[in-house]
Each structure stands twice: as structure tokens, then as C-alpha cells.
Design a protein around this motif. Sequence first.
Motif, PDB file in Angstrom:
ATOM      1  N   VAL A  78       0.846  -1.202   0.000  1.00  0.00           N
ATOM      2  CA  VAL A  78       0.000   0.000   0.000  1.00  0.00           C
ATOM      3  C   VAL A  78       0.889   1.262   0.000  1.00  0.00           C
ATOM      4  CG1 VAL A  78      -1.691   1.311   1.367  1.00  0.00           C
ATOM      5  CG2 VAL A  78      -1.970  -1.170   1.057  1.00  0.00           C
ATOM      6  N   ALA A  79       1.997   1.208   0.744  1.00  0.00           N
ATOM      7  CA  ALA A  79       2.920   2.363   0.774  1.00  0.00           C
ATOM      8  C   ALA A  79       3.532   2.581  -0.613  1.00  0.00           C
ATOM      9  CB  ALA A  79       4.016   2.136   1.817  1.00  0.00           C
ATOM     10  N   LEU A  80       3.907   1.495  -1.292  1.00  0.00           N
ATOM     11  CA  LEU A  80       4.471   1.635  -2.647  1.00  0.00           C
ATOM     12  C   LEU A  80       3.437   2.265  -3.583  1.00  0.00           C
ATOM     13  CD1 LEU A  80       6.439  -1.699  -3.359  1.00  0.00           C
ATOM     14  CD2 LEU A  80       7.307   0.462  -2.472  1.00  0.00           C
ATOM     15  N   GLU A  81       2.199   1.811  -3.482  1.00  0.00           N
ATOM     16  CA  GLU A  81       1.143   2.374  -4.344  1.00  0.00           C
ATOM     17  C   GLU A  81       1.035   3.880  -4.145  1.00  0.00           C
ATOM     18  OE1 GLU A  81      -2.249  -0.055  -3.131  1.00  0.00           O
ATOM     19  OE2 GLU A  81      -2.322  -0.886  -5.165  1.00  0.00           O
ATOM     20  N   GLU A  82       1.113   4.301  -2.885  1.00  0.00           N
ATOM     21  CA  GLU A  82       1.010   5.748  -2.607  1.00  0.00           C
ATOM     22  C   GLU A  82       2.204   6.489  -3.209  1.00  0.00           C
ATOM     23  OE1 GLU A  82       0.411   6.176   1.601  1.00  0.00           O
ATOM     24  OE2 GLU A  82      -1.616   5.329   1.420  1.00  0.00           O
ATOM     25  N   MET A  83       3.386   5.880  -3.059  1.00  0.00           N
ATOM     26  CA  MET A  83       4.606   6.555  -3.539  1.00  0.00           C
ATOM     27  C   MET A  83       4.634   6.673  -5.055  1.00  0.00           C
ATOM     28  SD  MET A  83       7.744   5.254  -1.234  1.00  0.00           S
ATOM     29  CE  MET A  83       7.130   3.878  -0.342  1.00  0.00           C
ATOM     30  N   ILE A  84       4.123   5.658  -5.749  1.00  0.00           N
ATOM     31  CA  ILE A  84       4.219   5.683  -7.220  1.00  0.00           C
ATOM     32  C   ILE A  84       2.927   6.163  -7.874  1.00  0.00           C
ATOM     33  CG2 ILE A  84       6.012   3.915  -7.249  1.00  0.00           C
ATOM     34  CD1 ILE A  84       3.974   1.858  -8.118  1.00  0.00           C
ATOM     35  N   GLY A  85       1.885   6.324  -7.068  1.00  0.00           N
ATOM     36  CA  GLY A  85       0.632   6.881  -7.582  1.00  0.00           C
ATOM     37  C   GLY A  85      -0.083   5.955  -8.550  1.00  0.00           C
ATOM     38  N   THR A  86       0.120   4.659  -8.406  1.00  0.00           N
ATOM     39  CA  THR A  86      -0.521   3.692  -9.311  1.00  0.00           C
ATOM     40  C   THR A  86      -0.912   2.442  -8.542  1.00  0.00           C
ATOM     41  OG1 THR A  86       0.974   4.441 -11.028  1.00  0.00           O
ATOM     42  CG2 THR A  86      -0.204   2.421 -11.495  1.00  0.00           C
ATOM     43  N   LYS A  87      -2.006   1.864  -8.977  1.00  0.00           N
ATOM     44  CA  LYS A  87      -2.491   0.648  -8.320  1.00  0.00           C
ATOM     45  C   LYS A  87      -1.550  -0.542  -8.602  1.00  0.00           C
ATOM     46  CE  LYS A  87      -6.552  -2.346  -8.285  1.00  0.00           C
ATOM     47  NZ  LYS A  87      -6.740  -2.396  -6.852  1.00  0.00           N
ATOM     48  N   ILE A  88      -1.286  -1.325  -7.577  1.00  0.00           N
ATOM     49  CA  ILE A  88      -0.565  -2.592  -7.777  1.00  0.00           C
ATOM     50  C   ILE A  88      -1.647  -3.670  -7.904  1.00  0.00           C
ATOM     51  CG2 ILE A  88       1.035  -4.260  -6.723  1.00  0.00           C
ATOM     52  CD1 ILE A  88       2.540  -1.828  -5.540  1.00  0.00           C
ATOM     53  N   GLY A  89      -1.981  -3.992  -9.126  1.00  0.00           N
ATOM     54  CA  GLY A  89      -3.129  -4.870  -9.388  1.00  0.00           C
ATOM     55  C   GLY A  89      -2.770  -6.342  -9.378  1.00  0.00           C
ATOM     56  N   ILE A  90      -1.475  -6.635  -9.529  1.00  0.00           N
ATOM     57  CA  ILE A  90      -1.021  -8.035  -9.571  1.00  0.00           C
ATOM     58  C   ILE A  90       0.184  -8.166  -8.636  1.00  0.00           C
ATOM     59  CG2 ILE A  90      -0.028  -9.840 -11.064  1.00  0.00           C
ATOM     60  CD1 ILE A  90      -1.413  -8.459 -13.459  1.00  0.00           C
ATOM     61  N   ILE A  91       0.213  -9.247  -7.872  1.00  0.00           N
ATOM     62  CA  ILE A  91       1.370  -9.506  -6.990  1.00  0.00           C
ATOM     63  C   ILE A  91       1.811 -10.947  -7.233  1.00  0.00           C
ATOM     64  CG2 ILE A  91       2.137  -9.650  -4.575  1.00  0.00           C
ATOM     65  CD1 ILE A  91      -0.413  -7.659  -4.134  1.00  0.00           C
ATOM     66  N   SER A  92       3.113 -11.128  -7.396  1.00  0.00           N
ATOM     67  CA  SER A  92       3.620 -12.466  -7.686  1.00  0.00           C
ATOM     68  C   SER A  92       4.443 -12.968  -6.503  1.00  0.00           C
ATOM     69  CB  SER A  92       4.471 -12.407  -8.957  1.00  0.00           C
ATOM     70  OG  SER A  92       5.119 -13.631  -9.160  1.00  0.00           O
ATOM     71  N   THR A  93       4.175 -14.222  -6.097  1.00  0.00           N
ATOM     72  CA  THR A  93       4.823 -14.734  -4.888  1.00  0.00           C
ATOM     73  C   THR A  93       5.660 -16.004  -5.116  1.00  0.00           C
ATOM     74  OG1 THR A  93       2.807 -15.942  -4.336  1.00  0.00           O
ATOM     75  CG2 THR A  93       3.046 -13.739  -3.364  1.00  0.00           C
ATOM     76  N   SER A  94       5.867 -16.352  -6.378  1.00  0.00           N
ATOM     77  CA  SER A  94       6.802 -17.438  -6.732  1.00  0.00           C
ATOM     78  C   SER A  94       6.920 -17.459  -8.251  1.00  0.00           C
ATOM     79  CB  SER A  94       6.329 -18.805  -6.191  1.00  0.00           C
ATOM     80  OG  SER A  94       5.769 -19.588  -7.226  1.00  0.00           O
ATOM     81  N   PRO A  95       7.880 -18.233  -8.798  1.00  0.00           N
ATOM     82  CA  PRO A  95       7.976 -18.275 -10.268  1.00  0.00           C
ATOM     83  C   PRO A  95       6.789 -18.981 -10.920  1.00  0.00           C
ATOM     84  CG  PRO A  95       9.998 -19.083  -9.219  1.00  0.00           C
ATOM     85  CD  PRO A  95       8.979 -18.936  -8.137  1.00  0.00           C
ATOM     86  N   GLN A  96       6.045 -19.771 -10.175  1.00  0.00           N
ATOM     87  CA  GLN A  96       4.971 -20.588 -10.757  1.00  0.00           C
ATOM     88  C   GLN A  96       3.807 -19.729 -11.229  1.00  0.00           C
ATOM     89  OE1 GLN A  96       4.993 -23.811 -11.355  1.00  0.00           O
ATOM     90  NE2 GLN A  96       6.835 -24.414 -10.210  1.00  0.00           N
ATOM     91  N   ARG A  97       3.233 -20.155 -12.349  1.00  0.00           N
ATOM     92  CA  ARG A  97       2.072 -19.488 -12.942  1.00  0.00           C
ATOM     93  C   ARG A  97       0.973 -19.172 -11.929  1.00  0.00           C
ATOM     94  NH1 ARG A  97      -0.190 -22.878 -18.096  1.00  0.00           N
ATOM     95  NH2 ARG A  97       1.001 -21.765 -19.669  1.00  0.00           N
ATOM     96  N   GLU A  98       0.642 -20.172 -11.096  1.00  0.00           N
ATOM     97  CA  GLU A  98      -0.534 -20.038 -10.223  1.00  0.00           C
ATOM     98  C   GLU A  98      -0.279 -19.148  -9.012  1.00  0.00           C
ATOM     99  OE1 GLU A  98       0.919 -22.970 -10.959  1.00  0.00           O
ATOM    100  OE2 GLU A  98      -0.390 -23.498 -12.649  1.00  0.00           O
ATOM    101  N   ASP A  99       0.986 -18.961  -8.644  1.00  0.00           N
ATOM    102  CA  ASP A  99       1.269 -18.166  -7.442  1.00  0.00           C
ATOM    103  C   ASP A  99       1.248 -16.677  -7.785  1.00  0.00           C
ATOM    104  OD1 ASP A  99       1.419 -20.428  -5.894  1.00  0.00           O
ATOM    105  OD2 ASP A  99       3.581 -20.666  -6.148  1.00  0.00           O
ATOM    106  N   THR A 100       0.060 -16.236  -8.121  1.00  0.00           N
ATOM    107  CA  THR A 100      -0.134 -14.869  -8.609  1.00  0.00           C
ATOM    108  C   THR A 100      -1.412 -14.323  -7.984  1.00  0.00           C
ATOM    109  OG1 THR A 100       0.815 -15.646 -10.704  1.00  0.00           O
ATOM    110  CG2 THR A 100      -0.259 -13.494 -10.733  1.00  0.00           C
ATOM    111  N   ILE A 101      -1.300 -13.200  -7.330  1.00  0.00           N
ATOM    112  CA  ILE A 101      -2.482 -12.574  -6.717  1.00  0.00           C
ATOM    113  C   ILE A 101      -3.041 -11.541  -7.699  1.00  0.00           C
ATOM    114  CG2 ILE A 101      -3.288 -11.111  -4.803  1.00  0.00           C
ATOM    115  CD1 ILE A 101      -0.886 -12.234  -3.142  1.00  0.00           C
TER     116      ILE A 101
END
Length: 417
Positions: free
Chosen positions: A391-414
Motif C-alpha cells: 500500500v505504501a508503494l502504491e502511494e509513492m508511485i501513484g498507481t495501483k498494484i493490481g497483480i502480486i507475484s509470490t513465486s515463479p509458478q504461474r498459479e502463485d499470482t495474486i
Amino acid sequence: MTKADLIVGLQWGDEGKGKIVDHMAQTHDYVCRFAGGHNAGHTIVIGEDVYALHLIPSGVLNPNAKNIVGNGVVISPKDFIIEMEQFDNLEGRLFLSDKAHILLPYHALIDQAKEKMKGDNAIGTTGKGIGPAYGDKITRVGHRLGELKNPTKLRDKIIAYFDMNKSIFDAMGVEAPQSQALLEELNGYKDILGEFITDTTQMMWKIMEENKKILLEGAQGTMLDIDHGTYPFVTSSTTVSAGACAGLGINPKDLGKVTGIAKAYCTRVGNGPFPSEDFGDEGKLLRKNGHEFGTTTGRPRRCGWFDAVAMRHAVRVNGTDQVALMKLDVLDGFKEVKVCTAYMVDGVEINYVPYDLEDATPIYKSFAGWDKTEGVRDFDSLPTTAKDYIVALEEMIGTKIGIISTSPQREDTIIRG
Ligand code: GDP
Ligand code: IMO
Ligand code: MG
């Protein structure tokens, strides 16, 4: 008429574009590359299988997606053919622009010779011949894929080009290709690639009229862009979203949603300024945990912290609608996570990218770390401190972080939506 969605790198490349393109390709009909060459290395992990793609678009692993390599790409036929060998059934789902420029082995020799001559001032290129191939294009002595239709004529033009530049090639120790061997090489390229070469500009217009879902795949990153990056420590193409139009023959009104890809920290490979580079133990830990070694050259990547100033610059240049934040899991276990929020230049604090980033020293803000995000697939299940960081990064860059990746695997994607 549909608009084309766009993926671009927001840092110095290797942000994880391949993973997101592959993920999104599942819901797109076409994936199209528009810039760069086989300097790119896009890694896709599906279960136990790891694919490193350099020139073939990252849609290739989705059987329903067709793949276009646009006119803005420089294509090494030799490397393209090697890459093709990993895949069956490319007929009818791979298309190469007849206007894309050809990169030949001598371009790589020139690249390497020039880097050697530069000594301490070397750019740290991939040595693949990208600069010389784009150089030939811009100075109008290059050769296009469409010329493979007539290998004899193309051979004669290449030999004439060598004759014209003999003294330069001699100085660099680059030998002229042998005429008969060159002809055989070009004939071989024609035999294998001929059926894939077409007018992809007309094709782009047609598939847009047919309302196909189109994804444009950027290579490299904004800070490596020939105009908007850390010149001269950049690549030789337009890597930002504007390059998608020129590199495919579409117009700015054809562009749809722009997703900018960024790591939750920062890396760079090759030389040039990188204000938030961490030369200490934490930088080493980022490299170890993130497996930060080049996909194309195997070189260790320089590692450091998320640079919110450079990110704002990149978000603006690309018209970024949302950011995909990659490799959040690499920060797992860090007690403290830093973000560069401003630069000091000549004793003055600034919040934009200056003319020469070499002059900038970072000002950091620290955030509390977290234990584990690896493999998390929904936002609410992330540790509170990780959510606070995002949330802090979103405020700093002024853009929504719509996707978050938590491993190299295809499915580990928020997907936050
Ligand atoms: P690209 O050039 O932007 O496509 O990125 P690269 O493929 O060169 O480098 C990204 C690397 O990070 C690849 O090895 C990916 O498999 C890996 N990767 C992508 N997303 C994640 C992630 O969320 N977590 C971790 N640990 N690795 C990731
Ligand atoms: P992807 O698409 C990271 C860097 C090189 C060098 C500079 C110029 O995988 O993100 P070049 O060979 O293009 O003339 O080298 O650009 N570079 C990349 N760094 N990822 C890439 O591609 C890169 N492509 C080029 O390391 O600093
Ligand atoms: Mg890469």
C-alpha cells in the motif's frame, strides 16, 4: 475494434515479464513482441518445466495463443531456429514480420569487439549484436527478413556492405563472411523460416478488426530505453509503451490497458548508474534468494532496493494503468525492507530522474519486514507488514498494484482486480 493490452518492464529488465505474459496469454488470442532481440531472456516456469525465451513471444506455451514477432524486433535467424526446436506445432501460430531486421553473426562480433575497445567504459552489453543490428537499421544499411525471399541477392548485398566497410571491420578484427558459406547459411534460414515470414502489420489490423484479444510483450525495461533510460548504458531500442506502436505498425489509439512489471526490489545487469544498489550483505542476500543471474548471459545481477523515484518516471513514460509487483517472496525473512524515496544531487533533494543518474545518491525509507509470502495466492492472506509495504508503494508511485507475484509458478499470482 479491440484495443491491445500491453506489458512493459518498469526497471532495468528481468522484472518477471515472461511470467505475467504467460499468465495473461491464457486469456488472449495473440501475443506480440515489438522490440529488442535475443538480448531478452524471459523465463516461464510451469510445474517442473523451465523455459527461457529470447525471441519467441511468451504466449507460445499456451496452445491457443498465436504469436507475432513485429517489425521492431531484430531477429537472429540462427538463434530463432535454435529456440524454435523446443516447440512442436508452430505452424499457423507463429508469424514473423517481413520488415523485422536481420541480426547476423557478424553483428555479435562487432558488438563484442566494440565493447572490448571501450575498456572501462564498456556498456556491459549481452554481446548478442543488438546495438550493431539496430545501428545498421537506423543508418539504413540493414537487411530485413523479407529479403530472405532472394538469398542470392541478399548475399551480394551483405558482401558489398563488407567491402564498403572493410577498413572498419579490419580494425575490429571481424572477418568478412565467405561468399558461398553465407549463401548456404541464408538458404538454410529461408528453408526453415520462410513459411513464418509475413506482413504482420496487415495482420495486426485484421485481428484488431476481428476483435481478437491481443497482448503486446515488451522486452528489457524503461531504464534501458534508448531515450528514457540511463543513456549510454541502455539498449538500442524503444522499450517503453510508445515502442509498441512503431514496432508493430499500430497507432496509439489501438493501445488498451498498460501493465507495468516491477520487482519488489531492484536489479540491473551490465554497467551504468543504479542509485539504490546495495553493495553489502543484503544485496548479496537478494541475489541469492532471488536467483539473480542473467537468463541470457548467466551474469550475476546487481541487486538493491525498490526505487520509487525511477518508478514514478517509468509509470509516467509508459502510461501505466496498473503495476504487477513481482518476487515479493524474495524479501521474505528480511527484518527491514528499504525503498528509495528521493535522490540527493549536489546537496539538493530531488524527486525526479535527473539528466545523469550517476550523480544521484538515494534517500531511503525503511519498512518492517515479514516472514513469508511465498506461494500466497490472495491479498488478504499476506502478512500485515507485506500488505503495508504494498500500500505504501502504491502511494509513492501513484498507481495501483493490481497483480502480486509470490513465486515463479504461474498459479502463485495474486490478482487484486
Ligand atoms: P523477464 O526478462 O522480465 O521476463 O524476467 P526474467 O525471466 O529474466 O527474470 C525473472 C526471474 O524471476 C525468472 O527466473 C522467473 O522465473 C522468476 N520469477 C518471476 N516471478 C517470480 C516471483 O514472484 N518470485 C520468485 N521467487 N521468482 C519469480
Ligand atoms: P529482458 O527482456 C536485463 C542490458 C544489458 C546491458 C544493456 C545493453 O530479459 O528484461 P544490449 O545487449 O541490449 O546492447 O545490452 O542492456 N539488457 C538487459 N538487462 N534484461 C534484459 O532483457 C536486457 N536486455 C539488455 O545487460 O546492460
Ligand atoms: Mg530477462
